[in-house]
Design an enzyme around this catalytic site. Structure first.
Site, PDB file in Angstrom:
ATOM      1  N   GLY A 184      20.298  42.811  37.747  1.00 47.50           N
ATOM      2  CA  GLY A 184      19.591  44.145  37.807  1.00 47.50           C
ATOM      3  C   GLY A 184      18.873  44.555  36.619  1.00 47.50           C
ATOM      4  O   GLY A 184      17.724  44.934  36.555  1.00 47.50           O
ATOM      5  N   THR A 185      19.367  44.178  35.558  1.00 44.81           N
ATOM      6  CA  THR A 185      18.939  44.158  34.118  1.00 44.81           C
ATOM      7  C   THR A 185      17.412  43.637  34.021  1.00 44.81           C
ATOM      8  O   THR A 185      16.494  44.020  33.443  1.00 44.81           O
ATOM      9  CB  THR A 185      20.009  44.087  32.836  1.00 44.81           C
TER      10      THR A 185
ATOM     11  N   ASN B 285      23.678  55.691  38.555  1.00 41.52           N
ATOM     12  CA  ASN B 285      25.148  55.104  38.602  1.00 41.52           C
ATOM     13  C   ASN B 285      26.089  55.809  37.957  1.00 41.52           C
ATOM     14  O   ASN B 285      27.113  55.561  38.180  1.00 41.52           O
ATOM     15  CB  ASN B 285      24.843  53.811  37.585  1.00 41.52           C
TER      16      ASN B 285
ATOM     17  N   GLN C  46      21.937  50.666  41.703  1.00 38.88           N
ATOM     18  CA  GLN C  46      23.197  51.198  42.128  1.00 38.88           C
ATOM     19  C   GLN C  46      23.156  51.640  43.561  1.00 38.88           C
ATOM     20  O   GLN C  46      24.302  51.837  44.192  1.00 38.88           O
ATOM     21  CB  GLN C  46      23.631  52.519  41.299  1.00 38.88           C
TER      22      GLN C  46
ATOM     23  N   ALA D  96      22.820  41.554  42.895  1.00 38.42           N
ATOM     24  CA  ALA D  96      23.337  41.410  44.078  1.00 38.42           C
ATOM     25  C   ALA D  96      25.235  41.574  43.768  1.00 38.42           C
ATOM     26  O   ALA D  96      25.719  42.153  44.717  1.00 38.42           O
ATOM     27  CB  ALA D  96      23.471  39.775  44.101  1.00 38.42           C
ATOM     28  N   HIS D  97      25.771  41.532  42.762  1.00 39.73           N
ATOM     29  CA  HIS D  97      26.947  41.912  42.563  1.00 39.73           C
ATOM     30  C   HIS D  97      27.447  43.625  42.702  1.00 39.73           C
ATOM     31  O   HIS D  97      28.665  43.667  42.778  1.00 39.73           O
ATOM     32  CB  HIS D  97      27.604  41.574  41.145  1.00 39.73           C
TER      33      HIS D  97
ATOM     34  N   CYS E 270      32.402  51.632  27.708  1.00 39.54           N
ATOM     35  CA  CYS E 270      32.554  51.542  26.270  1.00 39.54           C
ATOM     36  C   CYS E 270      34.052  51.110  25.713  1.00 39.54           C
ATOM     37  O   CYS E 270      34.624  52.123  26.058  1.00 39.54           O
ATOM     38  CB  CYS E 270      32.089  52.649  25.719  1.00 39.54           C
TER      39      CYS E 270
END
Lengths: 355, 390
Positions: B73-74, B156, B184, B205-206, B330
């Site tokens: 996605g990134t 998200n 998302q 995909a994940h 975080c």
């Protein structure tokens, strides 16, 4: 000791806390790790709780198969330990931030967090022992005389002791390293940590300068008769018994004997002028909650973290302060450090040495 | 830990579907060829790649050539933003980007990168207190020099669904490229191109029971993208590097299964989600729902609690057997409030006390019973700790 049902281990990424966790895991105790983020100074590498330390602790936890969490303590640490440290020097004493860190950060804030996470106990990698004796929690020195850390734990009371677990108390440092090696913990060969965790490898004076402590105003160096021998660079840069760095011409070695904040004067003298045979403390905290019943009682006193114990007579006063008569004078009785009292290997408690 | 562990963080990641794993396995060992090779090993790889592209295009209702496979996605977000912005800059001197303050860091930081290194001006759309952008606001701010507009589809952190189709209409009317981050949303909502109307759509995909490390970007035919990395001519020159055939096969299989089974899961997810939303608000004093109460991802519930440190609450929940998230990951113990939550107008104290609970295929009613029975006492314990620690 009651059987701990679930123990939070305070992990630092060092050998001691890693082995403390491993020992509990190997005893079949339900364990999880917590690590405190205490201090970050922009642009400097901390000696403690750096990302490397966090990763080290996380890897140990993973090797041991225990959960691991990082909790933020930065504002509490700044307020209770670093500011305390800076204030102490500004007020002309030599503070002991490790004792204050144990009092407020570990055994108040972290203990509360641990209990909030569902732990029944908090374990640390200190060399000391906790035991139940006739309905009371007793703090004993660790069996390794070179590593005993009961001095910095002297601030614990019964409430904290009821939750405290010190897995290393029965071990020596070489045994702990050996255990780490045998257990293949990735921290087995890490060097011993020295000096204060938040100094970032600096001399404490550099830290004081960076944080604009007001104990760094130059002033006169006097002898006992009041004669001016030279100039000092600020009272905070000196501690009682210090010999080096005075830069005074003299046939006999000279030592820091006293610091007078009202006149900003540093008094020096020969070794003979240095010793003190008696002193007062600020209010003393007793591990069992109260002083021994007698009006005055014999004990051994330790006036610094690594100092030897010396026999003394302790007289508790109604305001909880104590008068201490030493069996022989000590050269390094230093206001701001703690005087911690022992009977045998039992730590009774301690209080800050008054100015 | 001996306690059973319940996973309620399906927005962070999902387990790979068994059927997906089966489909992937042959491409690690037997059919390992490089799709660019002439020989039959290569031909098998290329065939698998073509089939995967066809499957994804079928789900999105587009042409196979409009699908670019990426590492996740990134990368899809980066390729969309940086690829479209830089291409528009070279073609017509475009210099302006419109986006929202509630985007995923992949979009936010791609925009900041373009601002810092390529002289783009990034303009932030306003969002309402549910985190929704307004199509009319988008229309008003479009300029001749706007290179690309990016608005997240399903958020998200807070679950809110944006009116992406209306925004796409306004962009198309001005001839401006529109990207939506559907990473998302893709597990929960239709991502048909004819419904969304976007020119660029990112998925990973994940998030939908496929493997990590693979994603895709829908790129409407005719839209120019500057590739992120120089190299070979794979993916029609838009994404250089030997294609990760087993993972791409996994993405396609997972995407197809997810789309086919969505009707079966959606209603159940929404019922679980509503139990969480109602239950937490009823049982925890001072709990607030973040994001839109109804117009949100069916599997997504999110909250803020006053006087609670999110990381400590998550540790306590984990030790009690419930794996959740704060919405903005975080782990270092360095708390800083989520910029998305601040953009909704929340105070920093509230934003630091966020919790995200997301359900998935394995979530049961009993899981939610247990979660709702556990959470209130843990929040209470955190508040006691926080107050007395002060």
């Amino acid at each position: 000791m009651t059987v701990p049902r679930r123990v939070a281990v305070a992990m630092s990424g060092g050998v001691d806390s890693s082995v403390a966790a491993a020992l509990l895991v190997d005893q079949g105790v339900d364990v999880f790790g917590v690590m405190m983020r205490l201090w970050v100074e922009d642009g400097r590498v901390n000696r403690c709780c750096s990302p490397d330390d966090v990763n080290g602790a996380r890897q140990v936890a993973s090797r041991l198969g225990i959960p691991f969490y990082v909790v933020d303590m930065k504002s509490a640490f700044r307020e209770h330990v670093v500011d305390f440290f800076l204030d102490g020097y500004a007020h002309g004493v030599t503070p002991n931030p490790c004792i204050e860190c144990n009092r407020t950060i570990r055994w108040k804030h972290l203990l509360k967090d641990a209990l909030g996470f569902g732990a029944t106990h908090l374990a640390t990698g200190h060399y000391a022992r906790v035991e139940a004796r006739s309905g009371e929690w007793v703090l004993r020195r660790g069996v390794d005389p070179d590593k005993d850390q009961s001095y910095v734990l002297s601030v614990l009371g019964q409430t904290e002791m009821a939750h405290a677990v010190f897995p290393l108390g029965d071990y020596t440092k070489p045994e702990v390293r050996e255990y780490a090696r045998r257990r293949r913990l990735p921290v087995a060969e890490r060097p011993e940590s020295q000096d204060l965790c938040f100094l970032a490898g600096d001399d404490y004076r550099a830290f004081l300068r960076r944080h604009a402590s007001d104990g760094l105003t130059p002033g006169p160096i006097l002898n006992a008769a009041g004669a001016v021998l030279g100039r000092h660079e600020g009272l905070a840069a000196y501690t009682i018994g210090q010999r080096r760095g005075l830069r005074l011409p003299s046939n006999d070695p000279l030592y820091v004997v006293a610091k007078d904040r009202s006149t900003n004067a540093l008094t020096v003298g020969t070794r003979a002028e240095l010793g003190r045979a008696s002193f007062r403390t600020l209010p003393v905290g007793w591990v069992c909650g109260r002083p021994p019943a007698a009006a005055a009682f014999p004990a051994d006193v330790q006036v610094r973290y690594r100092a030897a114990r010396v026999p003394c007579q302790v007289t508790p006063h109604p305001d909880a302060t104590c008068a201490v008569e030493l069996a022989r004078p000590l050269p390094d009785v230093t206001p701001g450090q703690s005087a911690v009292f022992y009977q045998g290997d039992i730590c009774l408690g301690g209080g800050v040495i008054a100015a | 830990m001996t306690a059973a562990r319940v996973y309620l963080d399906y927005a962070a990641s999902t387990p790979v579907d068994e059927r997906v794993l089966e489909r992937m396995l042959p491409y690690f060992g037997g059919s390992f060829g490089n799709p660019s090779s002439i020989h039959r090993f290569g031909q098998e790889g290329e065939a698998a790649l073509d089939e995967a592209r066809r499957m994804v295009a079928e789900v999105m209702v587009c042409r196979p050539g409009e699908i670019v496979f990426t590492s996740g996605g990134t990368e899809s977000d980066n390729l969309a933003l940086r690829g479209a912005a830089l291409a528009a800059k070279s073609a017509r001197g475009a210099s302006h980007i419109l986006t929202t303050p509630v985007e995923h860091p992949a979009v936010l930081n791609a925009c900041r990168y373009l601002e810092r290194h390529h002289g783009f001006q990034v303009e932030w759309l306003s969002v309402d207190s549910d985190g929704r952008a307004d199509p009319d606001d988008v229309a008003r701010r479009l300029r001749d020099e706007t290179a690309v507009v990016s608005v997240i589809y399903g958020n998200n952190e807070i679950g809110t669904i944006n009116p992406v189709a209306s925004i796409a209409d306004r962009c198309r009317a001005r001839g401006v490229v529109f990207h939506t981050d559907a990473v998302q949303a893709a597990s929960q909502l239709s991502v048909r191109v004819d419904e969304l109307g976007a020119d660029l759509i990112s998925i990973g995909a994940h998030k939908f029971y496929g493997p990590k490390g693979v994603g895709a970007l829908y790129c409407r035919a005719g839209i120019d993208l500057d590739p992120l990395q120089p190299g070979g001519e794979q993916e029609a020159g838009r994404r250089a590097g030997t294609e990760n055939v087993p993972l791409i096969v996994g993405l396609a299989a997972a995407f197809e299964i997810t789309a086919a089974e969505r009707p079966r899961h959606a209603r159940r997810f929404a019922a679980l989600r509503d139990r969480i939303l109602d239950g937490v608000v009823d049982l925890v004093p001072g709990a607030g729902v973040t994001g839109h109460r109804h117009d949100r991802l069916p599997n997504h519930a999110s909250f803020v609690f006053s006087g609670v440190d999110a990381n400590r609450l998550l540790a306590a929940l984990d030790l009690a057997g419930y794996a959740c998230s704060s919405g903005s990951a975080c782990k270092t113990g360095d708390p800083s409030p989520s910029s998305a939550l601040l953009a909704l107008g929340l105070t920093s104290d509230l934003a630091l006390g966020s919790l995200r609970v997301t359900v998935g295929r394995r979530t049961t009613d009993e899981d939610i019973d247990g979660f709702l029975a556990t959470l209130p006492a843990l929040v209470e314990a955190q508040r006691r700790t926080a107050v007395s620690a002060g």
